[in-house]
Design a protein around this motif. Sequence first.
Motif, mmCIF file in Angstrom:
data_model
loop_
_atom_site.group_PDB
_atom_site.id
_atom_site.type_symbol
_atom_site.label_atom_id
_atom_site.label_comp_id
_atom_site.label_asym_id
_atom_site.label_seq_id
_atom_site.Cartn_x
_atom_site.Cartn_y
_atom_site.Cartn_z
ATOM 1 N N THR A 27 0.816 -1.200 0.000
ATOM 2 C CA THR A 27 0.000 0.000 0.000
ATOM 3 C C THR A 27 0.855 1.256 0.000
ATOM 4 O O THR A 27 1.896 1.299 0.652
ATOM 5 C CB THR A 27 -0.890 0.006 1.268
ATOM 6 N N VAL A 28 0.384 2.271 -0.729
ATOM 7 C CA VAL A 28 1.067 3.557 -0.742
ATOM 8 C C VAL A 28 0.062 4.621 -0.314
ATOM 9 O O VAL A 28 -1.082 4.626 -0.773
ATOM 10 C CB VAL A 28 1.605 3.874 -2.161
ATOM 11 N N ILE A 29 0.506 5.517 0.586
ATOM 12 C CA ILE A 29 -0.347 6.636 0.990
ATOM 13 C C ILE A 29 0.390 7.919 0.614
ATOM 14 O O ILE A 29 1.564 8.070 0.954
ATOM 15 C CB ILE A 29 -0.625 6.612 2.512
ATOM 16 N N GLN A 30 -0.266 8.797 -0.114
ATOM 17 C CA GLN A 30 0.344 10.081 -0.464
ATOM 18 C C GLN A 30 -0.240 11.144 0.463
ATOM 19 O O GLN A 30 -1.442 11.342 0.491
ATOM 20 C CB GLN A 30 0.028 10.422 -1.933
ATOM 21 N N ILE A 31 0.635 11.803 1.243
ATOM 22 C CA ILE A 31 0.164 12.833 2.172
ATOM 23 C C ILE A 31 0.307 14.193 1.503
ATOM 24 O O ILE A 31 1.421 14.625 1.208
ATOM 25 C CB ILE A 31 0.967 12.780 3.490
ATOM 26 N N GLY A 32 -0.809 14.825 1.212
ATOM 27 C CA GLY A 32 -0.766 16.146 0.553
ATOM 28 C C GLY A 32 -0.628 16.013 -0.948
ATOM 29 O O GLY A 32 -0.175 14.998 -1.465
ATOM 30 N N GLY A 33 -1.013 17.065 -1.658
ATOM 31 C CA GLY A 33 -0.949 17.039 -3.128
ATOM 32 C C GLY A 33 0.473 16.857 -3.611
ATOM 33 O O GLY A 33 1.375 17.537 -3.148
ATOM 34 N N PRO A 34 0.698 15.918 -4.551
ATOM 35 C CA PRO A 34 2.072 15.673 -5.017
ATOM 36 C C PRO A 34 2.557 16.710 -6.014
ATOM 37 O O PRO A 34 3.705 16.675 -6.426
ATOM 38 C CB PRO A 34 1.962 14.307 -5.684
ATOM 39 N N LYS A 80 0.150 -6.513 -11.677
ATOM 40 C CA LYS A 80 -0.488 -6.232 -10.382
ATOM 41 C C LYS A 80 -1.118 -4.841 -10.382
ATOM 42 O O LYS A 80 -0.598 -3.911 -10.975
ATOM 43 C CB LYS A 80 0.567 -6.266 -9.268
ATOM 44 N N GLU A 81 -2.242 -4.705 -9.663
ATOM 45 C CA GLU A 81 -2.892 -3.400 -9.545
ATOM 46 C C GLU A 81 -2.134 -2.543 -8.522
ATOM 47 O O GLU A 81 -1.677 -3.042 -7.496
ATOM 48 C CB GLU A 81 -4.335 -3.610 -9.067
ATOM 49 N N SER A 82 -1.994 -1.258 -8.819
ATOM 50 C CA SER A 82 -1.376 -0.335 -7.858
ATOM 51 C C SER A 82 -2.471 0.461 -7.174
ATOM 52 O O SER A 82 -3.314 1.054 -7.846
ATOM 53 C CB SER A 82 -0.450 0.644 -8.576
ATOM 54 N N VAL A 83 -2.433 0.485 -5.849
ATOM 55 C CA VAL A 83 -3.439 1.252 -5.109
ATOM 56 C C VAL A 83 -2.715 2.363 -4.359
ATOM 57 O O VAL A 83 -1.730 2.114 -3.670
ATOM 58 C CB VAL A 83 -4.187 0.361 -4.093
ATOM 59 N N ILE A 84 -3.202 3.588 -4.519
ATOM 60 C CA ILE A 84 -2.597 4.701 -3.780
ATOM 61 C C ILE A 84 -3.699 5.463 -3.049
ATOM 62 O O ILE A 84 -4.733 5.789 -3.623
ATOM 63 C CB ILE A 84 -1.761 5.623 -4.710
ATOM 64 N N HIS A 85 -3.506 5.665 -1.746
ATOM 65 C CA HIS A 85 -4.469 6.432 -0.952
ATOM 66 C C HIS A 85 -4.003 7.882 -0.912
ATOM 67 O O HIS A 85 -2.822 8.130 -0.717
ATOM 68 C CB HIS A 85 -4.551 5.888 0.476
#
Length: 820
Positions: free
Chosen positions: A337-344, A363-368
């Motif tokens: 899992t990847v979580i992005q904090i704030g607009g990249p 594989k599917e990539s999921v980013i929160h």
Amino acid sequence: MNREELYTIAQDWFKDQEWKPFKFQKDTWTAFLQGKHGLLNAPTGSGKTYALWFPIVLNYIKKNPDYKTEHKKGLKAIWITPLRALSNEIKQSAERITKDLGTQMTVGIRTGDTSTKERSQQKRNMPDLLITTPESLQLLLSSKGYAKVFKDCSAIVVDEWHELLGTKRGVQMELGLSRLKSVSRELRIWGISATIGNLEQAREVLLGPQTSTLKNSVLIKAKLNKKITVKSIIPKEMETFPWRGHLGLRLLEDVVPIINKSKTTLLFTNTRSQCEIWFQKILEKHPEYAGEFAMHHGSVNKETRVWVEQAIRNESLKAVVCTSSLDLGVDFAPVETVIQIGGPKGVARFLQRAGRSGHSPGKESVIHFLPTHAMELIEASAMQQAVKHEAVEDRIPYLNSFDVLLQYLTTLAVSDGFYPEEIYREIKGTFCYQGISEAQWQWLLNFLVMGSQSLQSYDEYKKVEIEEDGKFKVHNRGIAMRHRFQIGTIVGDANITVKYQKGGYIGTIEEFFISKLTRGDVFTFAGRNLEFIRVKGMQAQVKNSTKKTNKVPSWMGGRLSFSAQMSELLRQELYTAELEKKQQSIEIRSLAPMFKKQREESIVPKPNEFLIETFKTRDGYHHIFYPFEGRGVHEAMSSLLAYRISLLLPITCSLAYNDYGFELLSDKQIDIQEVLDNNLFTTEYMLSDLQKSLNSNEMARRKFRDIAVISGMVFTGYPNKGIKMKHLQSSSQLLFDVFKDFEADNLLYQQAYTETFEHQLEEGRLRMALERIAAQDIVWKQCTKATPFSFPIITDRLREKLSSEKLADRIKRMTAVLMK
């Protein structure tokens, strides 16, 4: 061996791994073995390393049929990586192939982390396959007899080319390739690039425009329908008056279940300081994560970084808070899992980070996506569109970077010397210097031999001598040694090492942060609370502290701005706020309370509208403009408009800006209509107005510091005996002033202005933004109080003045008043 037999070797190897080669991998093998150059465009985690290591090894097998019993020593291929952190991964992939195929080929790494012992071994005996960085390649070109080392090199692969393009490291790479093409007759040049918009141009920059190399090249695109899913973390209570950084930590408890559900989670922050804060806060609230939770950013020491990378691979860590230091292709299979904090701030960066999860083909990539204030949910919605339409930024290449060219020419003069006519031909073949004139070339050669006109009487600027046969060569050992220490184009703020008083090394912090501390101040760094004792040389001495603190180092890299692509997508998403609910994304729907509050005082602009808001508070008269173009463009545009307004009305303004808009705060009211009637947004005279409006001398002076260092006019000091930033600054400023007064046609002095306008202020984007606004209907709203859109800009201005506790209290009071 014919090509079919070689393919069989590769396919059998894939069969043994229970894999099947992709079409793009096979296409790359074919093109390479046909002697072609090329650019491979493939997403992170798709097996692009095997697409190029394989044909390199197969090519060796083809030329050496007795490869299993006899080994022909010498350098055969170079793999360039922009990030040292990736070199071990790349080495493992190469060794897997060379060992499994029974070749006796050796693989070596040469970066800033390579020990002196290993370097001198490489000098005597080069590995067959070398993994290195752009800077280390230049260092090899600065050693005597380099032509012999590279003579039989058959391939050079530039990995992550999108990271180098549009930077001076990319220019350094263009120059290195121009030399290697002449030295190694068999050389094939290949680039690998993940996310980039201008692929054709990227290939042209890599191979050189109008060259035979470009004519004999291919562009291979991997068509792997990689599924990327973006999930926004939507706050249960939506704030109507958003402000930066506040909401992020409020959503901390929403992150915990995501971490608990996954084997390994990467939490990406945009800045190192944000990384430090999140690491502290999560451990504070959830001490049970101690030992399973780590932090990774470029300023943490190497041992810790390597340990974290290894711990992710063997799945002993639950989560890691990190910055871009981990998003460039470090091959981690177990990251779920990847979580992005704030607009990249950019589409490419976001896709790159998303690709870290599900990091293997198919594989599917999921980013929160976790917003740090409500407006960022519009960014999240824009990201969904970007993923859907595969809309990625262009990287704009540099032209005429004379500082990098001077460094390169000195490098050649330090090693075996060079003949100007031969090198001039090679340089004209690069993208960066295709337009260089004879006069400019002569100026650069004179500069190497005599220093510039106004410095002729100083011997320290005379580095290169001309031998009888016309060869340019450095004979002075001191000059050569100093030059080798300073090869590179990354000039950050001076870094200071942070050490315990008793000697343990913790990491590096930029000098400007340390310069603000006084003895006894406590700050958070590398996940610990440290008390500052003193600065000694280029070291800050500290001890552990139990005191709480809200001081976190900030780095100059923390000022990211929207890309052009991102701004366009953001505006399109914002405009959907006026559509019916079913045509809106879940993020836009969740912002309904904020939009409702915005409409009470003002409007939410439609595609053909440009919004200006004015209101008065105890701070003065606020005039707020909303181009939604990103911080960089707003910095330039706010100065430009303030200057134009001052020509009409005698007024002084203070400026504040963020990615959405900017504010002119003045002590008198501005009659917006009168200003608009005077062609406020015209592109006429834009450049001269901009030069007058900004302290463009000051900005160019700051740029010149880097140019002076890269071109070798200013020496930054020997390792561990660095020269203090203020000394560097003052010596480069002295030079700047000399050129300004006595030698305005100095190419390096002129370059400082060109870079300020083209790269820092994005003059081209500013022009397009003004043209767009001039064609829209301008809506001026005279409000009675601050609106939700204006709130993040106002609070950002307060942030400069108040500590974070005081800021939070002040904003609470402001919000309470506005909600009445």
